[in-house]
Design an enzyme around this catalytic site. Sequence first.
Site, mmCIF file in Angstrom:
data_model
loop_
_atom_site.group_PDB
_atom_site.id
_atom_site.type_symbol
_atom_site.label_atom_id
_atom_site.label_comp_id
_atom_site.label_asym_id
_atom_site.label_seq_id
_atom_site.Cartn_x
_atom_site.Cartn_y
_atom_site.Cartn_z
ATOM 1 N N LYS A 1 0.879 -1.176 0.000
ATOM 2 C CA LYS A 1 0.000 0.000 0.000
ATOM 3 C C LYS A 1 0.916 1.226 0.000
ATOM 4 O O LYS A 1 1.369 1.685 1.041
ATOM 5 C CB LYS A 1 -0.887 -0.022 1.269
ATOM 6 C CG LYS A 1 -2.246 0.611 1.120
ATOM 7 C CD LYS A 1 -2.231 2.086 0.760
ATOM 8 C CE LYS A 1 -1.894 2.977 1.926
ATOM 9 N NZ LYS A 1 -1.670 4.378 1.501
ATOM 10 N N GLU B 1 9.383 1.595 10.897
ATOM 11 C CA GLU B 1 10.426 2.609 10.693
ATOM 12 C C GLU B 1 9.717 3.946 10.764
ATOM 13 O O GLU B 1 8.939 4.279 9.866
ATOM 14 C CB GLU B 1 11.056 2.476 9.297
ATOM 15 C CG GLU B 1 11.569 1.105 8.949
ATOM 16 C CD GLU B 1 12.963 0.856 9.477
ATOM 17 O OE1 GLU B 1 13.527 1.783 10.093
ATOM 18 O OE2 GLU B 1 13.462 -0.256 9.279
ATOM 19 N N CYS C 1 13.649 10.744 6.774
ATOM 20 C CA CYS C 1 13.620 10.481 8.223
ATOM 21 C C CYS C 1 15.019 10.559 8.817
ATOM 22 O O CYS C 1 15.174 10.798 10.012
ATOM 23 C CB CYS C 1 12.973 9.130 8.506
ATOM 24 S SG CYS C 1 13.709 7.789 7.554
ATOM 25 N N GLU D 1 9.235 16.461 15.138
ATOM 26 C CA GLU D 1 9.731 16.237 13.777
ATOM 27 C C GLU D 1 9.033 17.219 12.831
ATOM 28 O O GLU D 1 7.810 17.220 12.727
ATOM 29 C CB GLU D 1 9.449 14.798 13.329
ATOM 30 C CG GLU D 1 10.088 14.495 11.992
ATOM 31 C CD GLU D 1 9.786 13.089 11.470
ATOM 32 O OE1 GLU D 1 8.628 12.669 11.557
ATOM 33 O OE2 GLU D 1 10.717 12.441 10.965
HETATM 34 O O1 TXE Z 1 2.564 9.974 6.894
HETATM 35 P P1 TXE Z 1 1.762 8.695 7.287
HETATM 36 P P2 TXE Z 1 2.021 11.452 6.692
HETATM 37 C C1 TXE Z 1 6.427 11.824 9.269
HETATM 38 C C2 TXE Z 1 6.638 13.287 9.007
HETATM 39 C C3 TXE Z 1 5.343 13.717 8.463
HETATM 40 C C4 TXE Z 1 4.408 12.905 9.307
HETATM 41 C C5 TXE Z 1 3.062 12.651 8.718
HETATM 42 O O2 TXE Z 1 6.882 13.963 10.210
HETATM 43 O O3 TXE Z 1 5.111 15.078 8.619
HETATM 44 O O4 TXE Z 1 5.059 11.665 9.433
HETATM 45 O O5 TXE Z 1 3.186 12.253 7.384
HETATM 46 C C6 TXE Z 1 -0.326 5.088 5.473
HETATM 47 N N1 TXE Z 1 -3.113 2.543 8.965
HETATM 48 N N2 TXE Z 1 6.868 10.953 8.215
HETATM 49 O O6 TXE Z 1 0.764 11.704 7.438
HETATM 50 O O7 TXE Z 1 0.333 9.016 7.522
HETATM 51 C C7 TXE Z 1 -0.331 6.205 4.452
HETATM 52 O O8 TXE Z 1 -1.395 6.050 3.544
HETATM 53 C C8 TXE Z 1 -2.282 2.074 8.020
HETATM 54 C C9 TXE Z 1 8.082 10.253 8.462
HETATM 55 O O9 TXE Z 1 1.983 11.700 5.258
HETATM 56 O O10 TXE Z 1 2.498 8.024 8.377
HETATM 57 C C10 TXE Z 1 1.044 6.050 3.842
HETATM 58 O O11 TXE Z 1 1.031 4.981 2.899
HETATM 59 N N3 TXE Z 1 -1.613 2.872 7.166
HETATM 60 C C11 TXE Z 1 8.377 9.264 7.460
HETATM 61 C C12 TXE Z 1 1.904 5.649 5.039
HETATM 62 O O12 TXE Z 1 0.981 5.140 5.995
HETATM 63 C C13 TXE Z 1 -1.784 4.198 7.277
HETATM 64 C C14 TXE Z 1 7.821 9.314 6.137
HETATM 65 C C15 TXE Z 1 2.689 6.777 5.671
HETATM 66 O O13 TXE Z 1 1.840 7.873 5.929
HETATM 67 C C16 TXE Z 1 -2.642 4.743 8.257
HETATM 68 C C17 TXE Z 1 6.566 10.007 6.050
HETATM 69 C C18 TXE Z 1 -3.309 3.863 9.116
HETATM 70 N N4 TXE Z 1 -4.128 4.293 10.079
HETATM 71 C C19 TXE Z 1 6.162 10.807 7.072
HETATM 72 N N5 TXE Z 1 -2.612 6.085 8.144
HETATM 73 C C20 TXE Z 1 9.627 8.448 7.568
HETATM 74 N N6 TXE Z 1 9.872 7.805 8.694
HETATM 75 O O14 TXE Z 1 10.354 8.336 6.607
HETATM 76 C C21 TXE Z 1 -1.775 6.381 7.128
HETATM 77 N N7 TXE Z 1 -1.270 5.240 6.589
#
Ligand code: TXE
Length: 481
Positions: free
Chosen positions: A173, A248, A282, A385
Site C-alpha cells: 500500500k 520505521e 527520516c 519532527e
Molecule cells: O505519513 P503517514 P504522513 C512523518 C513526518 C510527516 C508525518 C506525517 O513527520 O510530517 O510523518 O506524514 C499510510 N493505517 N513521516 O501523514 O500518515 C499512508 O497512507 C495504516 C516520516 O503523510 O504516516 C502512507 O502509505 N496505514 C516518514 C503511510 O501510511 C496508514 C515518512 C505513511 O503515511 C494509516 C513520512 C493507518 N491508520 C512521514 N494512516 C519516515 N519515517 O520516513 C496512514 N497510513
Amino acid sequence: MKRVLNFIGGELRPPSAGGYLPDVDPATGEEIARVADSDASDVDAAVAAASRAFPAWRKTAAEERSRLLMRLADLVEENFDELALLESQDSGKPVALARRLDVPRAIRNFRFFATAILHAETRCHPMDGEALNYTLRQPVGVAGLISPWNLPLYLLTWKIAPAVAAGNCCVAKPSELTPLTADRLAELVREAEIPPGVVNVVHGRGAAAGRALTSHPGVPLISFTGGTKTGADVMAAAGPLFKKVSLELGGKNPNIVFADADLEAAVATSISSSFANQGEICLCGSRIFVERTIYDEFLDRFVEKTKNLRVGDPRDPATEVGALISEAHLRKVAGYLDLAKEEGGRILCGGRRPPELPGRLAGGAFLEPAVVVGLECSGRVMQEEIFGPVVTVTPFDSPDEAVAYANGSRYGLSASVWTRDLAKAHRVAAAIDCGTVWVNTWLLRDLRVPFGGMKESGVGREGGFDSLDFFTEAKNVCIKL
Ligand code: TXE
C-alpha cells in the site's frame, strides 16, 4: 487524465467502490492523475490473490526467485529515466536527486536481496551426541507493506524485495500522495513474469486501505514506514492479531560537530543532511550541535551555503531543493518557523516562498531552506519532527553536553558525529541512543547493516539478513540421535 488502478492477481483493476483521489504535482499544484481510493473489499481481493499464489511461490527454488527479481531489477534500470521523472513529478523532489538516489537504490534493493537468498545459511545446534537441532527459516505468508511519500520507490522496493525474495507474497500500500512509480513498478512486475498474486499493489488512503491491511487476519506480517503517530495506529491494529511488525518511524536526528572536525567537509555534508529531499528524509540531521569554539565560523559558512542552494523547478537538473510534498505540509513546516520565533529563536536565512519562480510553478509548495538559532533544546521546534527544510543550530561545550542534547529527544533514529579524534568518535557513537551513527559522513548505506530506530523512531531492524529474518519464521527441528 491517467487513472492509477490496483494491481491484484497480476491484473490492473479499478477500485471496487469506484472512487478516486486526486494526485497532485506539488511543484505546480496541478492534478496529474487520479488514484484508486480503495477500501477493505479491494484489500480482501488482494490478500486472497496473494494467499492463492503463496503455496507455489514458497516452493519455488531460491535460484528461480532470484532470477525473477534480477529480471525486475533490469527492467527498473531499463526504465530509469521515466521512473526518475515520475518520482520527481509526484513528490516535488529534484529529478537530479531521483536519478542519483531513488531509482538507483530501487535497483540495488532488488539485486541485493535477489542475491542474498543465494547465500543464506541457517544454524545447527548439536547436543553432545544426543540430538541435533537445526533451524529452518520459512516464509511467513502474505506480507502487508505500507510505505510513505518521501522516498516512494526506494522504500517500497526496500520492502517488496526482501519479502518476495524470502518466499512471501505481498500486498503493498504505497502512499496515496505518490502512487505513480508503484503503478509503473506493478507493470514491470508483470513484464518480469513474476507469477500473478506474488506482488499486489492496493492504492488509497491510510485510514481506509492501510487500516484494512493492518487489521486483516490473513496478513500475519506488517512492515511500515511513516510517521510515528501512524505507527502507533498500525501497532494498535496489528497487536491483537499478534502480527510480526516492523516500524520505521520519524526522527529528530542530531548532527554533532566537534572543534577538531574537518570543517569544510562537515559544512558541506551538513547542507545535504539538513536539506536533501527538502529535509523530507527520516534520516535528515535536523538538530545541528556545534562546539562553541567553532560555532560562529561554522554558522557563517553554513548559512552562506544554505543561501546559495538552488531552489526551484524539480525538473531542472541544476535544482538542489524542489517542492515540499503538498501545500498542507508546507503550511505545517512554515508553522514551525512561526513557532520558532515565539520560542525566542532567530531565523538567519530562508523560510520564505522563493520570490522569483517561473509562472508554471506559481502554485507550487516551495520553501527556501531555513536556519534557526537561539532555541532551547526542550522547546517544541527542537523536539518535534518538522520534516522539511528547517534546521536548528545550537552550541555546546563538552562531549557530555553534546550527548545529553542528542539523547534529549523522544526519537532515536540516527546521528552524525564530526571529529578527527577517533577515541572520541567511538565514545560518542556508543553513548548516543539511536539505531545508526555516522562518523564524518551521512546517509552512507551498506544494505547489509541493521537499520532501524530506538524509542519513538521504531521497532525492529531491517537490512541484510535482519530483513530476511524478519520476513521469515525460524523453526527449530530437533532430531534424537
Ligand atoms: O505519513 P503517514 P504522513 C512523518 C513526518 C510527516 C508525518 C506525517 O513527520 O510530517 O510523518 O506524514 C499510510 N493505517 N513521516 O501523514 O500518515 C499512508 O497512507 C495504516 C516520516 O503523510 O504516516 C502512507 O502509505 N496505514 C516518514 C503511510 O501510511 C496508514 C515518512 C505513511 O503515511 C494509516 C513520512 C493507518 N491508520 C512521514 N494512516 C519516515 N519515517 O520516513 C496512514 N497510513
